[in-house]
Write an enzyme that holds these catalytic residues in place. Structure first.
Site, PDB file in Angstrom:
ATOM      1  N   TYR A 152      87.150  44.770 -78.161  1.00 55.64           N
ATOM      2  CA  TYR A 152      88.288  44.987 -77.907  1.00 55.64           C
ATOM      3  C   TYR A 152      88.606  44.330 -76.454  1.00 55.64           C
ATOM      4  O   TYR A 152      89.879  44.466 -76.138  1.00 55.64           O
ATOM      5  CB  TYR A 152      88.464  46.392 -77.847  1.00 55.64           C
ATOM      6  CG  TYR A 152      88.619  46.863 -79.303  1.00 55.64           C
ATOM      7  CD1 TYR A 152      89.396  46.984 -80.181  1.00 55.64           C
ATOM      8  CD2 TYR A 152      87.439  47.639 -79.626  1.00 55.64           C
ATOM      9  CE1 TYR A 152      89.659  47.322 -81.480  1.00 55.64           C
ATOM     10  CE2 TYR A 152      87.511  48.291 -81.046  1.00 55.64           C
ATOM     11  CZ  TYR A 152      88.472  47.961 -81.728  1.00 55.64           C
ATOM     12  OH  TYR A 152      88.616  48.649 -83.155  1.00 55.64           O
ATOM     13  N   TYR A 431      86.404  59.180 -81.303  1.00 54.86           N
ATOM     14  CA  TYR A 431      87.610  59.147 -82.313  1.00 54.86           C
ATOM     15  C   TYR A 431      88.015  57.683 -82.811  1.00 54.86           C
ATOM     16  O   TYR A 431      87.301  56.706 -82.395  1.00 54.86           O
ATOM     17  CB  TYR A 431      88.931  59.693 -81.555  1.00 54.86           C
ATOM     18  CG  TYR A 431      89.252  58.922 -80.230  1.00 54.86           C
ATOM     19  CD1 TYR A 431      89.060  59.294 -79.070  1.00 54.86           C
ATOM     20  CD2 TYR A 431      90.380  57.740 -80.330  1.00 54.86           C
ATOM     21  CE1 TYR A 431      89.537  58.495 -78.036  1.00 54.86           C
ATOM     22  CE2 TYR A 431      90.748  57.051 -79.292  1.00 54.86           C
ATOM     23  CZ  TYR A 431      90.214  57.577 -78.072  1.00 54.86           C
ATOM     24  OH  TYR A 431      91.041  56.932 -77.051  1.00 54.86           O
TER      25      TYR A 431
HETATM   26  C1  LIG Z   1      85.840  44.509 -86.289  1.00 49.00           C
HETATM   27  C2  LIG Z   1      86.827  44.158 -87.353  1.00 49.00           C
HETATM   28  C3  LIG Z   1      87.796  44.993 -87.240  1.00 49.00           C
HETATM   29  C4  LIG Z   1      87.408  42.552 -86.933  1.00 49.00           C
HETATM   30  O1  LIG Z   1      88.168  42.504 -88.087  1.00 49.00           O
HETATM   31  P1  LIG Z   1      88.771  40.850 -88.270  1.00 49.00           P
HETATM   32  O2  LIG Z   1      90.003  40.974 -89.172  1.00 49.00           O
HETATM   33  O3  LIG Z   1      87.634  40.092 -88.859  1.00 49.00           O
HETATM   34  O4  LIG Z   1      88.815  40.314 -86.905  1.00 49.00           O
HETATM   35  P2  LIG Z   1      89.908  39.016 -86.512  1.00 49.00           P
HETATM   36  O5  LIG Z   1      89.675  37.898 -87.477  1.00 49.00           O
HETATM   37  O6  LIG Z   1      91.193  39.584 -86.384  1.00 49.00           O
HETATM   38  O7  LIG Z   1      89.224  38.656 -85.150  1.00 49.00           O
HETATM   39  C5  LIG Z   1      89.907  38.677 -83.979  1.00 49.00           C
HETATM   40  C6  LIG Z   1      89.164  38.259 -82.786  1.00 49.00           C
HETATM   41  O8  LIG Z   1      87.896  39.215 -82.714  1.00 49.00           O
HETATM   42  C7  LIG Z   1      86.765  38.504 -82.977  1.00 49.00           C
HETATM   43  N1  LIG Z   1      85.871  39.561 -83.671  1.00 49.00           N
HETATM   44  C8  LIG Z   1      86.166  39.975 -84.678  1.00 49.00           C
HETATM   45  N2  LIG Z   1      85.140  41.142 -85.050  1.00 49.00           N
HETATM   46  C9  LIG Z   1      84.113  40.953 -84.104  1.00 49.00           C
HETATM   47  C10 LIG Z   1      82.758  41.408 -83.935  1.00 49.00           C
HETATM   48  N3  LIG Z   1      82.472  42.437 -84.564  1.00 49.00           N
HETATM   49  N4  LIG Z   1      82.226  41.172 -82.634  1.00 49.00           N
HETATM   50  C11 LIG Z   1      82.835  40.401 -81.673  1.00 49.00           C
HETATM   51  N5  LIG Z   1      83.906  39.618 -81.944  1.00 49.00           N
HETATM   52  C12 LIG Z   1      84.609  40.201 -83.161  1.00 49.00           C
HETATM   53  C13 LIG Z   1      86.840  37.134 -83.709  1.00 49.00           C
HETATM   54  O9  LIG Z   1      85.919  36.286 -83.482  1.00 49.00           O
HETATM   55  C14 LIG Z   1      88.107  36.985 -83.075  1.00 49.00           C
HETATM   56  O10 LIG Z   1      88.258  36.381 -82.013  1.00 49.00           O
HETATM   57  P3  LIG Z   1      89.442  35.214 -81.159  1.00 49.00           P
HETATM   58  O11 LIG Z   1      90.538  36.029 -81.505  1.00 49.00           O
HETATM   59  O12 LIG Z   1      88.836  35.381 -79.829  1.00 49.00           O
HETATM   60  O13 LIG Z   1      88.960  33.901 -81.790  1.00 49.00           O
HETATM   61  C15 LIG Z   1      86.006  44.098 -88.656  1.00 49.00           C
HETATM   62  O14 LIG Z   1      84.809  42.988 -88.754  1.00 49.00           O
HETATM   63  C16 LIG Z   1      85.417  45.231 -89.151  1.00 49.00           C
HETATM   64  O15 LIG Z   1      86.097  46.071 -89.880  1.00 49.00           O
HETATM   65  N6  LIG Z   1      84.240  45.722 -88.757  1.00 49.00           N
HETATM   66  C17 LIG Z   1      83.553  46.861 -89.228  1.00 49.00           C
HETATM   67  C18 LIG Z   1      84.238  48.038 -88.767  1.00 49.00           C
HETATM   68  C19 LIG Z   1      84.373  48.189 -87.233  1.00 49.00           C
HETATM   69  O16 LIG Z   1      83.449  47.849 -86.426  1.00 49.00           O
HETATM   70  N7  LIG Z   1      85.632  48.464 -86.638  1.00 49.00           N
HETATM   71  C20 LIG Z   1      85.837  48.555 -85.630  1.00 49.00           C
HETATM   72  C21 LIG Z   1      86.046  50.067 -85.017  1.00 49.00           C
HETATM   73  S1  LIG Z   1      85.995  50.566 -83.606  1.00 49.00           S
END
Ligand SMILES: CC(C)(COP(=O)(O)OP(=O)(O)OC[C@H]1O[C@@H](n2cnc3c(N)ncnc32)[C@H](O)[C@@H]1OP(=O)(O)O)[C@@H](O)C(=O)NCCC(=O)NCCS
Length: 431
Positions: A152, A431
């Site tokens: 984030y 949350y």
């Molecule tokens: C985390 C999650 C929501 C990311 O979704 P995504 O659609 O793959 O993310 P995006 O393709 O929009 O990526 C946006 C950016 O975040 C980065 N990113 C995405 N997931 C990441 C992760 N787990 N760790 C580090 N960076 C991450 C991408 O590399 C990208 O970076 P950039 O914009 O600087 O190039 C997804 O991997 C997920 O559902 N994870 C499991 C549930 C979870 O942990 N959710 C977070 C809840 S707090």
């Protein structure tokens, strides 16, 4: 706090709708009475968090909480399970405790993207829309708790509260804290959940970074929903006048050597120091227990001062409550300060909301913030450092040591002093 807007009534963000539509995906706002869609949304985010498929009963319980939130799903009509969203997010507007009061916060939760659709920018489309929505609704700050600390920062969020996991080897300490004048008694788990909710609501203004909870949160701590757990027990502390002042939910690990069990504190909430100490004493002096572990507790828990050997309680820290300032003047003018300041703050924000030069004048504990375009900056940082330091959870001196804040010594010292708070910020829930 005055009535907050209902996030469910706000329109869907057009920019993200169009961006996702171009990729053949539908960005949709769920209706709060559409139970089937809410259940599919919940099933999708549970899968996203690698949880097992939920029972019907569990989904129905969750529906109650989720129906109160703004739910957004991203749908891919080509899938075999097209009624399940391939991405989820939920949000609601809630108070967050700040020095001197509360502020409306845009809370974001259940951010998931299906493993089949990851790393194509879907999460970015969701998060950027949430911030545009918060801004459009006039909500000056956004908050979340994060599964991973690497996700984030790119959207301007930063850890503003930390949580500690405390561990005590109870065979190496004696109680050295005050004698509690009240008493402890066991209570039913349902009653404990209700008391938790009451005490949390009564005390949340005492802790910076705290937000209101909701019934399922407390039932979960008591092992009464989702991962049901009959090993969870609950006690409450009554003060000398017989008033309930604290409640503790805990679990003793059954799989142990004789007299060497692990006791885990699942949740402890108390109104006042007396009850906190009494409940800690109950845990530490419990028979058959060798170790007490307490995750998600304040970093400044008074524990080392309550036992005979202050070296025995140890804590490990982690980021917990993440904040993202959306409106700099509104946020800075809302809190109380511990010292005077007159300086220009240069804030960089790639998404624009907090970006700019801001004249910050603090007198008599309150700030006036005005745009100061063109003025030389005394302190320079990004929206992430400002969000991290806002509740006083990290000092600017530390952030400067990490190369993340620049400016004159005098200005940084003055602002640090102004931001200082008596107790570490602490968010007790996830949350
Ligand atoms: C985390 C999650 C929501 C990311 O979704 P995504 O659609 O793959 O993310 P995006 O393709 O929009 O990526 C946006 C950016 O975040 C980065 N990113 C995405 N997931 C990441 C992760 N787990 N760790 C580090 N960076 C991450 C991408 O590399 C990208 O970076 P950039 O914009 O600087 O190039 C997804 O991997 C997920 O559902 N994870 C499991 C549930 C979870 O942990 N959710 C977070 C809840 S707090």
């Amino acid at each position: 706090m005055a009535d907050l807007p209902d996030a469910r009534t706000l329109p869907l963000d057009e920019a993200s709708r169009a961006a996702l539509a171009e990729r053949g995906l539908e960005y949709r706002l769920l209706r709060s009475h559409d139970g089937d869609a809410i259940d599919a949304h919940s099933s999708a985010w549970m899968r996203g968090f690698a949880a097992p498929e939920a029972e019907e009963e569990h989904l129905r319980d969750v529906r109650e909480t989720m129906a109160g939130r703004r739910l957004i799903g991203v749908y891919d009509a080509r899938g075999a399970q097209a009624h399940w969203p391939v991405a989820t997010v939920s949000s609601w507007i809630t108070p967050v405790t700040i020095p001197g009061g509360e502020l409306p916060m845009w809370a974001i939760s259940t951010v998931t993207v299906a493993a089949t659709h990851r790393r194509r920018g879907i999460a970015r489309a969701l998060l950027e829309a949430e911030l545009r929505d918060a801004h459009a609704a006039g909500v000056p700050i956004a908050g979340l708790t994060a599964s991973e600390a690497t996700i984030y920062g790119r959207y301007g969020f930063a850890p503003a509260t930390q949580a500690a996991t405390w561990k005590v080897d109870t065979r190496r300490v004696r109680w050295a804290g005050p004698e509690a004048p009240g008493r402890i008694e066991y209570i039913d788990r349902e009653a404990a959940a209700a008391l938790m909710g009451e005490l949390h609501e009564r005390t949340r203004l005492q802790r910076l970074g705290e937000v209101p909870g909701w019934p399922r949160r407390w039932l979960g701590h008591l092992g009464l929903v989702e991962k049901k757990d009959r090993a969870v027990r609950a006690v409450r502390y009554l003060d000398a006048a017989g008033e309930p002042r604290g409640v503790l939910a805990y679990k003793i690990d059954e799989d142990h050597e004789e007299a060497d069990a692990d006791l885990t504190i699942r949740f402890l909430v108390a109104d006042g120091d007396e009850a906190v100490a009494a409940l800690w004493r109950f845990a530490i002096e419990h028979d058959l227990v060798g170790t007490v572990t307490a995750p998600d507790r304040p970093v400044d828990e008074p524990l080392p001062w309550l036992v005979s050997d202050p070296r025995v309680p140890t804590s490990s820290l982690t980021d917990h409550g993440w904040l993202r300032i959306v409106d700099v003047p509104a946020v800075l003018e809302a809190r109380a300060y511990a010292g005077p300041v007159d300086l220009v703050l240069r804030v960089a924000d790639p998404l624009g909301y907090a970006d700019g030069a801001w004249r910050v004048e603090i007198a008599d504990g309150r700030a006036t913030v005005t745009e100061a375009a063109g003025a030389g900056a005394d302190v320079e940082l990004t929206v992430q450092e400002l969000s991290a330091a806002y509740l006083g959870g990290v000092s600017l001196a530390v952030l400067r040591a990490a190369g993340r804040v620049r400016g004159s010594d005098a200005a940084i010292a003055a602002l640090d002093l102004a931001l200082r708070v008596p107790r570490a910020p602490f968010l007790s829930i996830v949350y």
